[in-house]
Design a protein around this motif. Structure first.
Motif, PDB file in Angstrom:
ATOM      1  N   GLY A 354       0.636  -1.236   0.011  1.00 47.69           N
ATOM      2  CA  GLY A 354      -0.002   0.030   0.032  1.00 47.69           C
ATOM      3  C   GLY A 354       0.860   1.439  -0.091  1.00 47.69           C
ATOM      4  N   ALA A 355       2.273   1.148   0.116  1.00 46.71           N
ATOM      5  CA  ALA A 355       2.836   2.374   0.120  1.00 46.71           C
ATOM      6  C   ALA A 355       3.017   3.050  -1.371  1.00 46.71           C
ATOM      7  CB  ALA A 355       4.245   2.227   0.576  1.00 46.71           C
ATOM      8  N   ARG A 356       3.260   4.331  -1.380  1.00 44.71           N
ATOM      9  CA  ARG A 356       2.926   4.793  -2.893  1.00 44.71           C
ATOM     10  C   ARG A 356       4.374   5.563  -2.987  1.00 44.71           C
ATOM     11  NH1 ARG A 356       0.935   9.953  -4.162  1.00 44.71           N
ATOM     12  NH2 ARG A 356       0.238  10.245  -2.000  1.00 44.71           N
ATOM     13  N   PRO A 357       4.908   5.384  -4.131  1.00 49.23           N
ATOM     14  CA  PRO A 357       6.391   5.884  -4.478  1.00 49.23           C
ATOM     15  C   PRO A 357       6.208   7.323  -5.394  1.00 49.23           C
ATOM     16  CG  PRO A 357       5.974   4.100  -6.017  1.00 49.23           C
ATOM     17  CD  PRO A 357       4.834   4.231  -5.052  1.00 49.23           C
ATOM     18  N   ILE A 358       6.533   8.245  -4.616  1.00 47.23           N
ATOM     19  CA  ILE A 358       6.456   9.759  -5.271  1.00 47.23           C
ATOM     20  C   ILE A 358       7.562  10.082  -6.001  1.00 47.23           C
ATOM     21  CG2 ILE A 358       4.531  10.392  -3.957  1.00 47.23           C
ATOM     22  CD1 ILE A 358       6.594  11.884  -2.312  1.00 47.23           C
ATOM     23  N   PRO A 374      17.046   7.394  -6.508  1.00 47.60           N
ATOM     24  CA  PRO A 374      16.476   7.814  -5.398  1.00 47.60           C
ATOM     25  C   PRO A 374      15.081   7.556  -5.144  1.00 47.60           C
ATOM     26  CG  PRO A 374      17.830   9.288  -6.587  1.00 47.60           C
ATOM     27  CD  PRO A 374      17.591   8.101  -7.534  1.00 47.60           C
ATOM     28  N   THR A 375      14.652   7.026  -3.987  1.00 46.84           N
ATOM     29  CA  THR A 375      13.267   6.852  -3.776  1.00 46.84           C
ATOM     30  C   THR A 375      12.640   7.297  -2.576  1.00 46.84           C
ATOM     31  OG1 THR A 375      13.550   4.799  -5.084  1.00 46.84           O
ATOM     32  CG2 THR A 375      11.681   4.693  -3.404  1.00 46.84           C
ATOM     33  N   ILE A 376      11.411   7.639  -2.771  1.00 48.68           N
ATOM     34  CA  ILE A 376      10.541   8.473  -1.640  1.00 48.68           C
ATOM     35  C   ILE A 376       9.333   7.790  -1.658  1.00 48.68           C
ATOM     36  CG2 ILE A 376       9.588  10.310  -0.508  1.00 48.68           C
ATOM     37  CD1 ILE A 376      11.708  12.050  -1.833  1.00 48.68           C
ATOM     38  N   LEU A 377       8.877   7.203  -0.389  1.00 52.37           N
ATOM     39  CA  LEU A 377       7.551   6.598  -0.227  1.00 52.37           C
ATOM     40  C   LEU A 377       6.683   7.182   0.800  1.00 52.37           C
ATOM     41  CD1 LEU A 377       8.912   2.981  -0.133  1.00 52.37           C
ATOM     42  CD2 LEU A 377       7.947   3.896  -2.175  1.00 52.37           C
ATOM     43  N   VAL A 378       5.455   7.323   0.304  1.00 54.67           N
ATOM     44  CA  VAL A 378       4.355   7.952   1.329  1.00 54.67           C
ATOM     45  C   VAL A 378       3.499   6.755   1.780  1.00 54.67           C
ATOM     46  CG1 VAL A 378       5.128  10.290   0.839  1.00 54.67           C
ATOM     47  CG2 VAL A 378       3.138   9.036  -0.490  1.00 54.67           C
ATOM     48  N   ASP A 379       2.538   7.080   2.371  1.00 58.80           N
ATOM     49  CA  ASP A 379       0.992   6.331   2.702  1.00 58.80           C
ATOM     50  C   ASP A 379       1.557   4.932   3.101  1.00 58.80           C
ATOM     51  OD1 ASP A 379      -0.203   8.380   2.040  1.00 58.80           O
ATOM     52  OD2 ASP A 379      -0.369   7.784  -0.023  1.00 58.80           O
ATOM     53  N   ALA A 380       2.828   4.481   3.674  1.00 53.89           N
ATOM     54  CA  ALA A 380       3.071   3.109   4.233  1.00 53.89           C
ATOM     55  C   ALA A 380       2.141   3.041   5.606  1.00 53.89           C
ATOM     56  CB  ALA A 380       4.663   3.030   4.693  1.00 53.89           C
ATOM     57  N   LEU A 387       8.674   0.664   7.365  1.00 51.63           N
ATOM     58  CA  LEU A 387       9.007   1.538   8.387  1.00 51.63           C
ATOM     59  C   LEU A 387       9.823   1.009   9.657  1.00 51.63           C
ATOM     60  CD1 LEU A 387       5.623   3.112   8.505  1.00 51.63           C
ATOM     61  CD2 LEU A 387       7.486   4.119   7.289  1.00 51.63           C
ATOM     62  N   THR A 388       9.861  -0.351   9.649  1.00 52.67           N
ATOM     63  CA  THR A 388      10.522  -0.857  10.864  1.00 52.67           C
ATOM     64  C   THR A 388      11.723  -1.577  10.480  1.00 52.67           C
ATOM     65  OG1 THR A 388       9.330  -3.031  10.529  1.00 52.67           O
ATOM     66  CG2 THR A 388       8.441  -1.362  11.995  1.00 52.67           C
ATOM     67  N   GLU A 389      12.238  -2.049   9.153  1.00 51.97           N
ATOM     68  CA  GLU A 389      13.541  -2.639   9.150  1.00 51.97           C
ATOM     69  C   GLU A 389      14.338  -1.928   8.413  1.00 51.97           C
ATOM     70  OE1 GLU A 389      14.076  -5.684  10.199  1.00 51.97           O
ATOM     71  OE2 GLU A 389      12.090  -5.529  11.215  1.00 51.97           O
ATOM     72  N   THR A 400       3.520  11.689   8.769  1.00 58.66           N
ATOM     73  CA  THR A 400       3.178  12.988   9.241  1.00 58.66           C
ATOM     74  C   THR A 400       2.650  12.694  10.745  1.00 58.66           C
ATOM     75  OG1 THR A 400       0.822  12.910   8.764  1.00 58.66           O
ATOM     76  CG2 THR A 400       2.363  13.948   7.260  1.00 58.66           C
ATOM     77  N   PHE A 401       2.872  13.920  11.607  1.00 55.06           N
ATOM     78  CA  PHE A 401       2.327  13.847  12.782  1.00 55.06           C
ATOM     79  C   PHE A 401       1.816  15.005  13.375  1.00 55.06           C
ATOM     80  CE2 PHE A 401       6.895  15.484  13.090  1.00 55.06           C
ATOM     81  CZ  PHE A 401       6.731  16.515  13.842  1.00 55.06           C
ATOM     82  N   ALA A 402       1.308  14.979  14.498  1.00 54.80           N
ATOM     83  CA  ALA A 402       0.568  16.183  15.208  1.00 54.80           C
ATOM     84  C   ALA A 402       0.893  16.387  16.587  1.00 54.80           C
ATOM     85  CB  ALA A 402      -0.939  15.794  15.131  1.00 54.80           C
ATOM     86  N   GLY A 403       2.002  17.211  16.684  1.00 54.03           N
ATOM     87  CA  GLY A 403       2.460  17.521  18.059  1.00 54.03           C
ATOM     88  C   GLY A 403       3.355  16.793  18.599  1.00 54.03           C
ATOM     89  N   GLU A 404       4.018  17.215  19.763  1.00 52.30           N
ATOM     90  CA  GLU A 404       5.132  16.563  20.147  1.00 52.30           C
ATOM     91  C   GLU A 404       4.980  14.865  20.719  1.00 52.30           C
ATOM     92  OE1 GLU A 404       7.396  18.596  23.188  1.00 52.30           O
ATOM     93  OE2 GLU A 404       7.223  20.442  22.233  1.00 52.30           O
TER      94      GLU A 404
END
Length: 491
Positions: A354-358, A374-380, A387-389, A400-404
């Motif tokens: 489900g990740a999306r390469p932009i 060079p690869t950038i992935l979003v929506d993982a 995101l873990t390995e 993205t995050f919302a706050g500290e």
């Protein structure tokens, strides 16, 4: 493996001996392996492959040389190590060209930063010996002395992504402390270790003090890590291999220093210096992402996420990929066909999940060979493999995050703890968040700034122990406390 009588090869105009370096002499093996340059996947050398026989000989030579080297006054050891540093400086261009051809890293990076650091790895620790002398302390009228005694033979096993720099970062303090060394360079990039042996000989390092046994992990690394003559063992590499090494070394109760993988975050708050944050994100493509400290998980505050992502994309599209010997190249190739397939597998599985390469997302078909875009992935998906390995390639993810609190939670959501980078314009936030990040090194509004005296190492599955400055001497010596009774002692 094959059998071949080859002893020397010429790489980028530099003659390199392909045999082992044991007790001040070149030693041949019956078996060999091919050293393949990742630049074009051609064989550039046939390397003599060691095993238990060569390891035994190297450890025996190091043991025999240990008493004299350990007994040498510190000032004399330091003088020889400074001569090694001078020899590295003198041959910096040769070392740079050979290592670029051997592992595909940028020649301009070697010239401007890596090779000066290689020489300084010896010079710094030679100079640091003066810091080990402390005035005797007093404990209830008794005189107390702390001393740093050489431990014995140190085994140094290093990786292919920065083979000479990471090797000398360990060899320098090990030798300065009075130990002797058996080094096993990476089979995917072994050539500069051979040149280092020539440099140490010319600098006057006594025979047997520094030894190099080449070969695979299974055939050369395994007998070295299990050898009863080893008294210190430093390894840089993967978590699974570290587990095998720890088990092999355990019966000998050998102190270990492990620098392993990472899955480091780059945390970008909305109040950050925007251009700095974008530059730091794109900088992670350095060395084709084959950097353990790299911050490949980009976490950006949601209020600036869209603008930030577009800016990173624009800057990343300008990254020039090509031959690492070209001064215009920003990013080169991956180290081997096996590693190339591993990196591509991570990306393919991420996209399937489900990740999306932009940006990027596959091989650079224009360059062919081992060049990965060079690869950038979003929506993982949170908690997914990408995101873990550790990928160890030019693959960034953006979340993205919302706050500290959410930023800290996401940043620490990993079994690794090697490094973290934080970008914020709020000094108080910098203090709060950096204190809660689980990492051996935290950079705030900067990246990859390292002092050789600072502690370096990781938490969790990123490693065991710390090296650098006094921390290196704590590891490479037996620290002794001696207390003298007050009666009859003289000043």
């Amino acid at each position: 493996m094959t059998t071949a009588p080859i002893e020397c090869v010429t790489v980028e105009g530099v003659e390199v001996d392909t045999r082992h370096w044991i007790d001040g002499q070149r030693v041949a093996s019956e078996s060999t392996f091919d050293d393949i340059s990742p630049i074009d996947e051609t064989v550039i050398a046939t390397i003599h492959a060691g095993g238990a026989k060569e390891v035994d000989a190297a450890v025996a030579a190091a043991q025999a040389a240990f008493p004299a080297w350990a007994g040498l006054p510190r000032a004399e050891r330091a003088e020889i190590l400074r001569a090694v540093a001078a020899g590295i400086d003198e041959r910096a261009e040769d070392l740079a060209r050979v290592e670029t051809r051997d592992n595909g890293s940028l020649l301009r990076s070697h010239r401007r930063g890596v090779m000066p650091r290689v020489g300084n790895n010896f010079r710094f620790f030679a100079d640091y010996l003066d810091s080990l002398d402390h005035p005797d302390g007093d404990i209830r009228g008794h005189r107390e002395r702390v001393s740093y005694d050489p431990a014995g033979v140190a085994a140094i096993i290093t990786p292919w992504n920065a083979p000479l720099m990471l090797a000398t970062w360990r060899i320098g303090p090990a030798l300065a402390a009075g130990n002797t060394v058996v080094a096993k360079p990476p089979e995917w990039a072994p050539l500069t270790a051979s040149l280092l042996a020539d440099i140490t000989k010319k600098a006057g390092l006594p025979d047997g003090v520094f030894n190099v046994v080449q070969g695979t992990g299974a055939e050369a690394g395994a007998p070295l890590t299990a050898h009863p003559g080893i008294r210190r063992l430093s390894f840089t590499g993967s978590v699974p291999t570290a587990g095998v090494i720890a088990k092999a070394a355990a019966p000998n109760i050998v102190p270990l220093s492990f620098e392993l993988g990472g899955k480091s975050p780059l945390v970008v708050f909305a109040d950050s210096d925007f251009e700095l944050a974008v530059s730091l994100a794109v900088e992670q493509f350095d060395n084709s992402g084959q950097v353990c400290l790299g911050a490949f998980r980009i976490l950006v505050e949601d209020s600036i996420a869209e603008r930030f992502t577009e800016a990173v994309l624009e800057r990343a599209r300008a990254v020039v990929q090509g031959d690492p010997r070209d001064e215009a190249t920003d990013m080169s190739c991956l180290i081997s066909r096996a590693h190339f397939e591993k990196v591509d597998g991570f990306v393919r599985r991420a996209v399937a999940a489900g990740a999306r390469p932009i940006l990027g997302g596959g091989p650079n078909t224009e360059l062919g060979h081992l060049y990965y875009r060079p690869t950038i992935l979003v929506d993982a998906e949170p908690g997914s493999e990408i995101l873990t390995e550790e990928v160890f390639g030019p693959v960034l993810t953006i979340q993205t995050f919302a706050g500290e609190e959410q930023a800290i939670e996401l940043a620490n959501n990993t079994r690794f703890g090697l490094a973290a980078t934080l970008v914020t314009g709020d000094p108080e936030r910098a203090e709060r968040v950096s204190a809660r990040l689980n990492a051996g090194t935290v950079w705030v509004n900067c990246f990859f700034v390292r002092d050789l005296g600072a502690p370096f190492g990781g938490n969790g599955q990123s490693g065991i122990g710390r090296e650098g400055g006094i921390y290196s001497f704590d590891f490479y010596t037996d620290v002794k406390n001696t207390v003298f009774a007050p009666n009859g002692w003289t000043r």
